[in-house]
Design an enzyme around this catalytic site. Structure first.
Site, PDB file in Angstrom:
ATOM      1  N   GLU A  98      10.395 -50.024  79.002  1.00  0.00           N
ATOM      2  CA  GLU A  98      11.031 -48.812  78.468  1.00  0.00           C
ATOM      3  C   GLU A  98      12.525 -48.905  78.746  1.00  0.00           C
ATOM      4  O   GLU A  98      12.926 -49.448  79.793  1.00  0.00           O
ATOM      5  CB  GLU A  98      10.450 -47.570  79.169  1.00  0.00           C
ATOM      6  N   GLU A 124      13.897 -45.403  74.058  1.00  0.00           N
ATOM      7  CA  GLU A 124      14.219 -43.971  74.138  1.00  0.00           C
ATOM      8  C   GLU A 124      15.637 -43.718  73.628  1.00  0.00           C
ATOM      9  O   GLU A 124      16.603 -44.288  74.144  1.00  0.00           O
ATOM     10  CB  GLU A 124      14.089 -43.440  75.579  1.00  0.00           C
ATOM     11  N   HIS A 165       9.346 -48.712  83.547  1.00  0.00           N
ATOM     12  CA  HIS A 165      10.336 -47.668  83.285  1.00  0.00           C
ATOM     13  C   HIS A 165      11.766 -48.152  83.546  1.00  0.00           C
ATOM     14  O   HIS A 165      12.090 -48.551  84.672  1.00  0.00           O
ATOM     15  CB  HIS A 165      10.022 -46.483  84.225  1.00  0.00           C
ATOM     16  N   ARG A 166      12.578 -48.142  82.511  1.00  0.00           N
ATOM     17  CA  ARG A 166      13.943 -48.701  82.561  1.00  0.00           C
ATOM     18  C   ARG A 166      13.884 -50.170  83.004  1.00  0.00           C
ATOM     19  O   ARG A 166      14.755 -50.653  83.742  1.00  0.00           O
ATOM     20  CB  ARG A 166      14.849 -47.896  83.503  1.00  0.00           C
ATOM     21  N   ASP A 187       8.056 -47.066  87.675  1.00  0.00           N
ATOM     22  CA  ASP A 187       9.081 -47.953  88.235  1.00  0.00           C
ATOM     23  C   ASP A 187       8.434 -49.152  88.907  1.00  0.00           C
ATOM     24  O   ASP A 187       9.096 -50.161  89.168  1.00  0.00           O
ATOM     25  CB  ASP A 187       9.922 -47.204  89.291  1.00  0.00           C
ATOM     26  N   LYS A 223      18.610 -41.524  73.816  1.00  0.00           N
ATOM     27  CA  LYS A 223      19.127 -40.534  74.760  1.00  0.00           C
ATOM     28  C   LYS A 223      20.177 -39.657  74.087  1.00  0.00           C
ATOM     29  O   LYS A 223      21.149 -40.183  73.533  1.00  0.00           O
ATOM     30  CB  LYS A 223      19.786 -41.252  75.945  1.00  0.00           C
ATOM     31  N   HIS A 234      21.000 -45.121  81.365  1.00  0.00           N
ATOM     32  CA  HIS A 234      20.245 -43.867  81.440  1.00  0.00           C
ATOM     33  C   HIS A 234      21.139 -42.642  81.327  1.00  0.00           C
ATOM     34  O   HIS A 234      20.902 -41.738  80.533  1.00  0.00           O
ATOM     35  CB  HIS A 234      19.427 -43.778  82.736  1.00  0.00           C
ATOM     36  N   ASP A 263      16.692 -46.942  77.731  1.00  0.00           N
ATOM     37  CA  ASP A 263      17.426 -45.779  77.212  1.00  0.00           C
ATOM     38  C   ASP A 263      18.645 -46.229  76.415  1.00  0.00           C
ATOM     39  O   ASP A 263      19.428 -47.047  76.904  1.00  0.00           O
ATOM     40  CB  ASP A 263      17.891 -44.917  78.389  1.00  0.00           C
TER      41      ASP A 263
HETATM   42  O1  G3P Z   1       9.990 -42.838  79.200  1.00  0.00           O
HETATM   43  C1  G3P Z   1      10.179 -41.527  79.580  1.00  0.00           C
HETATM   44  C2  G3P Z   1      11.170 -41.345  80.671  1.00  0.00           C
HETATM   45  O2  G3P Z   1      11.997 -42.455  80.767  1.00  0.00           O
HETATM   46  C3  G3P Z   1      11.949 -40.116  80.428  1.00  0.00           C
HETATM   47  O3  G3P Z   1      12.760 -39.804  81.511  1.00  0.00           O
HETATM   48  O4  G3P Z   1      14.978 -39.489  82.459  1.00  0.00           O
HETATM   49  O5  G3P Z   1      13.709 -41.522  83.001  1.00  0.00           O
HETATM   50  O6  G3P Z   1      14.697 -41.244  80.757  1.00  0.00           O
HETATM   51  P1  G3P Z   1      14.094 -40.560  81.934  1.00  0.00           P
HETATM   52 CA    CA Z   2      13.893 -43.177  79.668  1.00  0.00          CA
END
Ligand code: G3P
Ligand code: CA
Length: 284
Positions: free
Chosen positions: A71, A145, A44-45, A271, A147, A86, A73
């Protein structure tokens, strides 16, 4: 003489092995065994528990940990460049200030995106979308993603163009997924990139999503990716029943990862990718 050369060679191999074997190897991954549930591991990120989110350092860490996807943003700068961040503003994760949409790429590139996390990452820059594609395409899956695309007219087209330029829009390419909380944007993106799987993100307010809504999502999306708090065994079954997969977000503890494993989701956005590898898989 031969013996000495051989010993030298063995020593060199040992040293190389020490420095190149990742912290989490496929051999220690319980998911890699054939008789156990395969779980898609999504950093994640980037591996943001270990390195500053949405930076090359975090993506590289995810890659080193052998995740299936990283992943990240995407936002757009004042001069129309796609960058990875993000928040709407650069304030939390850089030493700069302001909305991404009010800053040019040159201005954003001046900021330090690593020191807020740890001094080891001083000098880390905000990556562009295209830089990230060029470094990681073909090496690891990309969960992209979009955003707040409603703030950035033309964002879907720019993303599609960057992928097409690199021939990453082909049907054989299963390692790119585009997702967003903005479902209209995903409909539009699917039209631009019909061969790329898309995902709808769903916050806690989607806890009571209906079968009709899931059916509708499945006309353009392949993934329903909800906040992990709303995942139940029934929801997983209903998502699978309409032919979609589910990658819940965001696991931050071993217990959360274990729970998602038991719920038989298809992938875990986390994470800490090591939690997914080290899940104590039960005998089936
Ligand atoms: O991959 C989904 C998740 O990243 C969505 O939430 O706020 O971390 O971008 P956020
Ligand atoms: Ca995200």
């Amino acid at each position: 003489m031969m013996k000495r050369i051989l010993s030298f060679f063995v020593a060199v191999v040992m040293v190389i092995t020490m420095f190149t074997v990742p912290t989490v190897s496929a051999q220690t991954n319980p998911n890699s065994k054939g008789d156990q549930q395969k779980m898609i591991n999504i950093a994640h990120r980037g591996a943001s528990g270990h390195a500053p989110e949405n930076t090359m350092a975090a993506f590289q860490k995810g890659f080193d940990m052998k995740v299936d996807y990283i992943e990240f943003d995407v936002h757009m700068t004042k001069d129309g460049e796609l960058v990875l961040m993000h928040d709407l503003t650069v304030d939390r994760t850089t030493n700069g200030h302001g909305y991404v949409s009010d800053l040019t790429l040159d201005e954003i590139k001046q900021f330090d995106a690593g020191s807020w996390f740890h001094e080891d990452f001083v000098g880390e820059k905000v990556p562009t979308f295209e830089e990230t594609l060029d470094v990681f395409r073909g090496k690891v899956g990309l969960l992209i993603e979009l955003k707040s695309p409603e703030r950035y007219p033309g964002m879907e087209e720019k993303v599609a163009e960057a992928l097409k330029e690199r021939k990453m829009d082909r049907s054989s390419n299963h390692k790119v997924i585009i997702q967003s909380f903005n479902h209209e944007s995903m409909k539009k993106s699917k039209e631009l990139l019909p061969h790329i799987p898309h995902g709808v993100l769903a916050g806690p307010s989607w806890a009571n999503v209906t079968d009709e809504q899931l059916e509708e999502f499945s006309t353009y999306a392949d993934y329903f990716n909800p906040n992990m708090t709303i995942v139940t065994p029934e929801l997983v079954s209903r998502i699978h029943a309409v032919g979609m997969k589910i990658f819940p977000y965001t696991s931050r503890t071993q217990e959360q990862a274990n729970r998602l494993f038991e719920l038989k989701v298809d992938g875990i956005i986390t994470d800490f990718p090591e939690h997914v590898y080290f899940h104590p898989v039960k005998n089936q």
